[in-house]
Design a protein around this motif. Structure first.
Motif, PDB file in Angstrom:
ATOM      1  N   ALA A  45      37.420  29.976  35.307  1.00 41.02           N
ATOM      2  CA  ALA A  45      37.595  30.736  34.068  1.00 41.02           C
ATOM      3  C   ALA A  45      38.409  29.967  33.033  1.00 41.02           C
ATOM      4  N   ASP A  46      38.930  28.791  33.436  1.00 43.93           N
ATOM      5  CA  ASP A  46      39.728  27.948  32.555  1.00 43.93           C
ATOM      6  C   ASP A  46      40.983  28.670  32.074  1.00 43.93           C
ATOM      7  N   VAL A  47      41.661  29.302  33.034  1.00 44.74           N
ATOM      8  CA  VAL A  47      42.947  29.941  32.753  1.00 44.74           C
ATOM      9  C   VAL A  47      43.920  29.528  33.857  1.00 44.74           C
ATOM     10  N   SER A  48      45.191  29.745  33.638  1.00 49.27           N
ATOM     11  CA  SER A  48      46.182  29.467  34.669  1.00 49.27           C
ATOM     12  C   SER A  48      46.258  30.650  35.629  1.00 49.27           C
ATOM     13  N   PRO A  49      46.716  30.429  36.880  1.00 51.77           N
ATOM     14  CA  PRO A  49      46.925  31.565  37.791  1.00 51.77           C
ATOM     15  C   PRO A  49      47.865  32.614  37.195  1.00 51.77           C
ATOM     16  N   ARG A  50      48.840  32.169  36.434  1.00 52.25           N
ATOM     17  CA  ARG A  50      49.750  33.127  35.799  1.00 52.25           C
ATOM     18  C   ARG A  50      48.981  34.030  34.835  1.00 52.25           C
ATOM     19  N   THR A  51      48.061  33.430  34.069  1.00 53.03           N
ATOM     20  CA  THR A  51      47.247  34.233  33.159  1.00 53.03           C
ATOM     21  C   THR A  51      46.361  35.188  33.942  1.00 53.03           C
ATOM     22  N   PHE A  52      45.814  34.714  35.059  1.00 56.56           N
ATOM     23  CA  PHE A  52      44.996  35.598  35.898  1.00 56.56           C
ATOM     24  C   PHE A  52      45.767  36.870  36.245  1.00 56.56           C
ATOM     25  N   PHE A  53      47.007  36.710  36.695  1.00 60.48           N
ATOM     26  CA  PHE A  53      47.786  37.868  37.128  1.00 60.48           C
ATOM     27  C   PHE A  53      48.233  38.746  35.954  1.00 60.48           C
ATOM     28  N   ASN A  54      48.111  38.241  34.743  1.00 61.21           N
ATOM     29  CA  ASN A  54      48.350  39.099  33.579  1.00 61.21           C
ATOM     30  C   ASN A  54      47.221  40.104  33.388  1.00 61.21           C
ATOM     31  N   TYR A  55      46.069  39.814  33.998  1.00 57.80           N
ATOM     32  CA  TYR A  55      44.891  40.662  33.834  1.00 57.80           C
ATOM     33  C   TYR A  55      44.539  41.461  35.087  1.00 57.80           C
ATOM     34  N   PHE A  56      44.724  40.855  36.263  1.00 57.68           N
ATOM     35  CA  PHE A  56      44.339  41.518  37.505  1.00 57.68           C
ATOM     36  C   PHE A  56      45.400  41.278  38.573  1.00 57.68           C
ATOM     37  N   PRO A  57      45.663  42.265  39.431  1.00 53.65           N
ATOM     38  CA  PRO A  57      46.698  42.112  40.455  1.00 53.65           C
ATOM     39  C   PRO A  57      46.265  41.268  41.646  1.00 53.65           C
ATOM     40  N   ASN A  58      44.947  41.152  41.870  1.00 56.45           N
ATOM     41  CA  ASN A  58      44.444  40.392  43.013  1.00 56.45           C
ATOM     42  C   ASN A  58      42.979  40.037  42.782  1.00 56.45           C
ATOM     43  N   LYS A  59      42.439  39.216  43.685  1.00 63.44           N
ATOM     44  CA  LYS A  59      41.057  38.751  43.523  1.00 63.44           C
ATOM     45  C   LYS A  59      40.053  39.893  43.683  1.00 63.44           C
ATOM     46  N   GLU A  60      40.366  40.863  44.557  1.00 68.41           N
ATOM     47  CA  GLU A  60      39.449  41.982  44.760  1.00 68.41           C
ATOM     48  C   GLU A  60      39.268  42.791  43.482  1.00 68.41           C
ATOM     49  N   GLN A  61      40.363  42.994  42.746  1.00 68.85           N
ATOM     50  CA  GLN A  61      40.264  43.773  41.524  1.00 68.85           C
ATOM     51  C   GLN A  61      39.500  43.009  40.449  1.00 68.85           C
ATOM     52  N   ALA A  62      39.602  41.682  40.460  1.00 69.80           N
ATOM     53  CA  ALA A  62      38.827  40.879  39.518  1.00 69.80           C
ATOM     54  C   ALA A  62      37.338  41.023  39.781  1.00 69.80           C
ATOM     55  N   ILE A  63      36.969  41.157  41.043  1.00 69.16           N
ATOM     56  CA  ILE A  63      35.566  41.372  41.395  1.00 69.16           C
ATOM     57  C   ILE A  63      35.120  42.778  40.988  1.00 69.16           C
ATOM     58  N   LEU A  64      35.964  43.767  41.257  1.00 70.96           N
ATOM     59  CA  LEU A  64      35.617  45.151  40.968  1.00 70.96           C
ATOM     60  C   LEU A  64      35.659  45.458  39.476  1.00 70.96           C
ATOM     61  N   GLY A  65      36.474  44.725  38.734  1.00 72.77           N
ATOM     62  CA  GLY A  65      36.611  45.000  37.312  1.00 72.77           C
ATOM     63  C   GLY A  65      37.596  46.127  37.056  1.00 72.77           C
ATOM     64  N   ASP A  66      37.524  46.681  35.866  1.00 75.09           N
ATOM     65  CA  ASP A  66      38.485  47.695  35.450  1.00 75.09           C
ATOM     66  C   ASP A  66      38.188  49.040  36.100  1.00 75.09           C
ATOM     67  N   ASP A  67      39.203  49.642  36.700  1.00 75.58           N
ATOM     68  CA  ASP A  67      39.059  51.010  37.189  1.00 75.58           C
ATOM     69  C   ASP A  67      39.040  51.963  36.003  1.00 75.58           C
ATOM     70  N   PRO A  68      38.194  52.989  36.057  1.00 79.80           N
ATOM     71  CA  PRO A  68      38.193  53.964  34.965  1.00 79.80           C
ATOM     72  C   PRO A  68      39.494  54.749  34.951  1.00 79.80           C
ATOM     73  N   ARG A  69      40.042  54.941  33.788  1.00 80.91           N
ATOM     74  CA  ARG A  69      41.288  55.691  33.632  1.00 80.91           C
ATOM     75  C   ARG A  69      41.236  56.494  32.331  1.00 80.91           C
ATOM     76  N   LEU A  70      41.891  57.633  32.334  1.00 78.98           N
ATOM     77  CA  LEU A  70      42.018  58.380  31.086  1.00 78.98           C
ATOM     78  C   LEU A  70      42.966  57.629  30.158  1.00 78.98           C
ATOM     79  N   PRO A  71      42.757  57.752  28.852  1.00 77.87           N
ATOM     80  CA  PRO A  71      43.616  57.031  27.912  1.00 77.87           C
ATOM     81  C   PRO A  71      45.044  57.530  27.993  1.00 77.87           C
ATOM     82  N   GLU A  72      45.962  56.626  27.724  1.00 81.24           N
ATOM     83  CA  GLU A  72      47.383  56.982  27.769  1.00 81.24           C
ATOM     84  C   GLU A  72      47.954  57.238  26.380  1.00 81.24           C
TER      85      GLU A  72
END
Length: 214
Positions: A45-72
């Protein structure tokens, strides 16, 4: 779409989020789940591991994508208060539109994710669990709205069991309408944004309900 197009910073954020998900899914498709690592996702993805963790907590969540959530933001507060129209199902549609705006709309990504989920039942189970949590969020919001709108119980039961029954029914109808919109959007070539399909599906639901009451 009624909302303004996202700014440059938001477009870059979404592009990075999409690139991470694409990389994770491609690795899983090519080498299986065991081949997916944060370092390899970051490299592709041409990002640093630190940047990865800014978006997803683990590799499984990166595969699953965003969980649906009500707006905050204020959309949830407005819904609980009985806005914007005072009619439960249309207002649920507005609330879900706000939730859906944050999802990545990429047909190829959806197709790749379905392939990976079919090959990895444990990930599919996690996806189903996230949908149950989303339904529970909707139930809680609907319950609070019903309690505020009709504390005397003139339009329905106020006991916990009765409120839970009505809220569960509303949440299931809302999720079924969301799924309908998703299918219509993903199956149609050149279809509009997913949120537009969701607005259309809730409008069609309202039309069906109105006819049944005539």
């Amino acid at each position: 779409m009624s909302d303004a197009e996202p700014g440059l910073r938001e477009r870059k954020r979404r592009a990075t989020r999409l690139a991470i998900q694409q990389a994770a899914l491609r690795i899983a498709t090519e080498g299986g789940l065991a081949a997916v690592t944060v370092d390899e996702i970051s490299r592709r993805a041409d990002v640093s591991p630190r940047t990865f963790f800014n978006y997803f907590p683990n590799k499984e969540q990166a595969i699953l994508g965003d969980d649906p959530r009500l707006p905050e933001d204020g959309a949830l507060t407005d819904f609980v208060a009985g806005l914007p129209s005072g009619d439960l199902l249309p207002d649920l549609g507005v609330l879900l539109v706000h939730s859906t705006r944050e999802l990545i709309e990429e047909r190829a990504l959806i197709e790749e994710r379905q392939v990976v989920l079919r090959a990895n039942p444990e990930l599919f189970s996690r996806r189903m669990e996230s949908m149950k949590e989303f339904q529970a969020e909707i139930e809680r919001a609907v319950t609070e709205r019903l309690q505020r709108a009709d504390p005397a119980g003139s339009t329905g039961p106020t006991d916990p069991a009765g409120l839970a029954r009505r809220a569960r029914l509303a949440s299931l109808v809302a999720l079924a309408t969301l799924r309908h919109a998703w299918w219509e959007w993903s199956d149609a070539e050149g279809a509009p944004h997913l949120v537009d399909e969701l607005e259309r599906s809730f409008a069609e639901l309202g039309s069906l309900v109105s006819r049944s009451l005539v």
